[in-house]
Design a protein around this motif. Structure first.
Motif, PDB file in Angstrom:
ATOM      1  N   PRO A  98       2.145   4.035  -4.182  1.00  0.00           N
ATOM      2  CA  PRO A  98       2.774   2.902  -3.335  1.00  0.00           C
ATOM      3  C   PRO A  98       4.144   3.289  -2.655  1.00  0.00           C
ATOM      4  O   PRO A  98       4.226   2.860  -1.461  1.00  0.00           O
ATOM      5  CB  PRO A  98       3.112   1.470  -3.968  1.00  0.00           C
ATOM      6  CG  PRO A  98       3.038   2.234  -5.572  1.00  0.00           C
ATOM      7  CD  PRO A  98       2.160   3.450  -5.637  1.00  0.00           C
ATOM      8  N   VAL A  99       4.617   4.198  -3.274  1.00  0.00           N
ATOM      9  CA  VAL A  99       5.847   4.555  -2.724  1.00  0.00           C
ATOM     10  C   VAL A  99       5.602   5.614  -1.777  1.00  0.00           C
ATOM     11  O   VAL A  99       6.254   5.564  -0.473  1.00  0.00           O
ATOM     12  CB  VAL A  99       6.886   5.368  -3.627  1.00  0.00           C
ATOM     13  CG1 VAL A  99       7.955   6.026  -2.905  1.00  0.00           C
ATOM     14  CG2 VAL A  99       7.387   4.320  -4.715  1.00  0.00           C
ATOM     15  N   LEU A 100       4.652   6.653  -1.935  1.00  0.00           N
ATOM     16  CA  LEU A 100       4.359   7.499  -0.636  1.00  0.00           C
ATOM     17  C   LEU A 100       3.830   6.915   0.451  1.00  0.00           C
ATOM     18  O   LEU A 100       3.908   7.230   1.585  1.00  0.00           O
ATOM     19  CB  LEU A 100       3.258   8.513  -1.233  1.00  0.00           C
ATOM     20  CG  LEU A 100       3.817   9.726  -2.111  1.00  0.00           C
ATOM     21  CD1 LEU A 100       2.609  10.525  -2.749  1.00  0.00           C
ATOM     22  CD2 LEU A 100       4.969  10.367  -1.616  1.00  0.00           C
ATOM     23  N   LYS A 101       3.070   5.670   0.403  1.00  0.00           N
ATOM     24  CA  LYS A 101       2.529   4.853   1.369  1.00  0.00           C
ATOM     25  C   LYS A 101       3.396   4.392   2.229  1.00  0.00           C
ATOM     26  O   LYS A 101       3.165   4.004   3.314  1.00  0.00           O
ATOM     27  CB  LYS A 101       1.513   3.688   0.861  1.00  0.00           C
ATOM     28  CG  LYS A 101       0.223   4.096   0.332  1.00  0.00           C
ATOM     29  CD  LYS A 101      -0.825   2.946  -0.274  1.00  0.00           C
ATOM     30  CE  LYS A 101      -1.958   3.610  -0.640  1.00  0.00           C
ATOM     31  NZ  LYS A 101      -2.641   2.521  -1.675  1.00  0.00           N
ATOM     32  N   LEU A 102       4.886   4.216   1.628  1.00  0.00           N
ATOM     33  CA  LEU A 102       5.762   3.672   2.486  1.00  0.00           C
ATOM     34  C   LEU A 102       6.435   4.793   3.646  1.00  0.00           C
ATOM     35  O   LEU A 102       7.047   4.415   4.274  1.00  0.00           O
ATOM     36  CB  LEU A 102       6.896   3.260   1.653  1.00  0.00           C
ATOM     37  CG  LEU A 102       6.717   2.171   0.770  1.00  0.00           C
ATOM     38  CD1 LEU A 102       7.887   1.952  -0.057  1.00  0.00           C
ATOM     39  CD2 LEU A 102       6.625   0.735   1.538  1.00  0.00           C
ATOM     40  N   VAL A 103       5.866   5.924   3.174  1.00  0.00           N
ATOM     41  CA  VAL A 103       6.670   7.012   3.954  1.00  0.00           C
ATOM     42  C   VAL A 103       5.682   7.397   5.109  1.00  0.00           C
ATOM     43  O   VAL A 103       4.517   7.823   4.802  1.00  0.00           O
ATOM     44  CB  VAL A 103       6.846   8.330   3.008  1.00  0.00           C
ATOM     45  CG1 VAL A 103       7.254   9.433   3.707  1.00  0.00           C
ATOM     46  CG2 VAL A 103       7.752   8.001   2.064  1.00  0.00           C
ATOM     47  N   ASP A 104       6.159   7.909   6.144  1.00  0.00           N
ATOM     48  CA  ASP A 104       5.106   8.632   7.255  1.00  0.00           C
ATOM     49  C   ASP A 104       4.459   9.719   6.839  1.00  0.00           C
ATOM     50  O   ASP A 104       5.080  10.607   6.175  1.00  0.00           O
ATOM     51  CB  ASP A 104       6.332   8.850   8.539  1.00  0.00           C
ATOM     52  CG  ASP A 104       5.345   9.422   9.646  1.00  0.00           C
ATOM     53  OD1 ASP A 104       4.609   8.626  10.295  1.00  0.00           O
ATOM     54  OD2 ASP A 104       5.773  10.575   9.919  1.00  0.00           O
ATOM     55  N   ALA A 105       3.157   9.785   7.228  1.00  0.00           N
ATOM     56  CA  ALA A 105       2.217  10.818   6.685  1.00  0.00           C
ATOM     57  C   ALA A 105       2.921  12.227   6.649  1.00  0.00           C
ATOM     58  O   ALA A 105       2.926  12.924   5.726  1.00  0.00           O
ATOM     59  CB  ALA A 105       0.891  10.665   7.099  1.00  0.00           C
TER      60      ALA A 105
END
Lengths: 187, 231
Positions: free
Chosen positions: A147-154
């Motif tokens: 869920p944290v990586l999903k907050l970050v621009d790919a």
């Protein structure tokens, strides 16, 4: 009664040796459960110059995914001798090394699990506030659902994902600025 | 959305990462905004450093070597609190500073001022149940640095605290009241105007020890928990 926060200041270049020496960069003495790993974090400024006077700290769960802290009340084992905290200076190559175990996964407040990760603090001369980031492990099956990586621009997620070198060491460059600027978090 | 456990600082409490008058910040500050992270177990837990054994002399920087260091002996004490005014007990407080001549016991410090063989300038202590701590040290000197022409750091003591969680981690510097160098220091002045005087200790006549040492009081306030919603 409300009290006003104490403002942050830089660690400066001359932080006392014992700030580092008394904390081992080897977090996991013999007997601690889990997969042994070595982390090498390297620190760069916005112009790509290495930073030889930084201080890096790591905080992580044990291999069972349990934090050694009273607010982690889950019924999972704690390992004697493993607090999960490490601290090391960067050397003349801008690198700080830690020997530890791979952390287990921990839950996310809104449900689901986070991928295995290590929490990182970056301090250095010229850094006025603690910079918080994370280290994830390349190839970890949990990455896609984290869920944290999903907050970050790919396009920027790769700045958080350590890669394993030929010697099996997990390496993550941390760029305080520049084209490869690391993702930092407001926690 | 789950509510954060720890309060988030309002703007105007901390320095901006990019504070160009402090030149090192130019190449050492992120340009992208930090990504707001909801607080999970990773952020609300943190090290207690509970396994670290402190010896009784670690908070007395004047008794760590063979003889006494030169300089003006002082007591630096205070409380570690959170924003709700609640003491932070058993918190590790680490300090480091230069000697009375303005020189750090550090190989990187090349300032032309004498080292003091009786002063290494580092100390640690754990707060008591009321969040109180105390150090005995000597008053650090001012020293020049290369930030700009005729740049001098005001006398200061570095403080490092974790508090209860990864989220509450703080490294800061304590200054002395009325120091004329404060007005010229870009590191002190990187803190927004309304907040910077919080980094000045206050002179404390009550704790000053007659015939022995002046005292300064410096309370450190870490982030506090949000109120628990009534259920």
């Amino acid at each position: 009664m409300s009290h006003a926060l104490t403002p942050s200041q830089t660690i400066g270049p001359f932080y006392w040796g014992t700030l580092v020496n008394t904390y081992r960069a080897d977090l996991a003495p013999p007997g601690v459960a889990g997969e042994r790993i070595e982390l090498v974090l390297s620190l760069f400024d916005a112009e790509g110059a290495l930073i030889p006077d930084g201080l890096l700290e790591i905080w992580q769960a044990n291999s069972h995914g349990r934090y050694n802290h009273p607010d982690d009340r889950r019924n999972l084992p704690l390992d004697a001798g493993f607090e999960g905290f490490g601290r090391a200076s960067t050397d003349t190559n801008g690198e700080a090394r830690f020997a530890t175990v791979k952390p287990g996964r921990v839950p996310w407040p809104a449900g689901g699990m986070q991928a295995a990760h290590v929490n990182i603090n970056v301090f250095a001369r010229g850094v006025l506030n603690r910079l918080a980031t994370r280290l994830y492990f390349e190839g970890d099956p949990g990455l896609a659902e984290d869920p944290v990586l999903k907050l970050v621009d790919a396009a920027r997620r790769r700045t958080l994902i350590a890669k394993r070198d030929g010697a099996g060491i997990w390496r993550l460059p941390i760029h305080i600025g520049g084209a490869h600027e690391t993702v930092f978090f407001d926690i | 959305m789950e509510k954060d456990i720890y309060q988030r600082p309002a703007t105007g409490q901390h320095p901006l990462n990019l504070s160009p008058a402090y030149k090192s910040t130019v190449a050492r500050s992120p340009k992208q905004p930090a990504i707001m992270l909801p607080q999970s177990l990773s952020e609300i837990t943190g090290p207690s450093l509970g396994a670290e054994r402190l010896n009784a002399l670690e908070n007395d920087l004047t008794r760590q070597r063979i003889g006494e260091p030169l300089g003006e002996r002082i007591v630096v004490h205070g409380r570690v609190l959170d924003e709700n005014g609640k003491p932070v007990p058993k918190a590790m407080v680490e300090i480091w500073q230069c000697n009375a001549a303005g020189r750090y016991h550090h190989p990187g410090d090349q300032h032309d001022a004498p080292l003091d063989p009786n002063f290494t300038g580092g100390g640690r202590v754990r707060t008591d149940d009321e969040g109180k701590y105390e150090f005995i040290t000597i008053k650090p000197g001012a020293y020049p640095w290369k930030n700009h022409h005729n740049a001098w750091r005001p006398a200061h003591i570095h403080f490092s605290l974790f508090g209860p969680a990864f989220a509450t981690r703080l490294i800061t510097q304590m200054y002395f009241p009325g120091d004329p160098l404060l007005a010229y220091d870009p590191i002190y002045n990187s803190v927004p105007e309304g907040a910077r005087t919080r980094l000045q200790a206050s002179f404390d006549i009550e704790t000053t020890r007659p015939e022995w040492a002046l005292a300064y009081k410096f309370d450190v306030v870490l982030r506090g928990r949000n109120a628990t919603p009534m259920e």
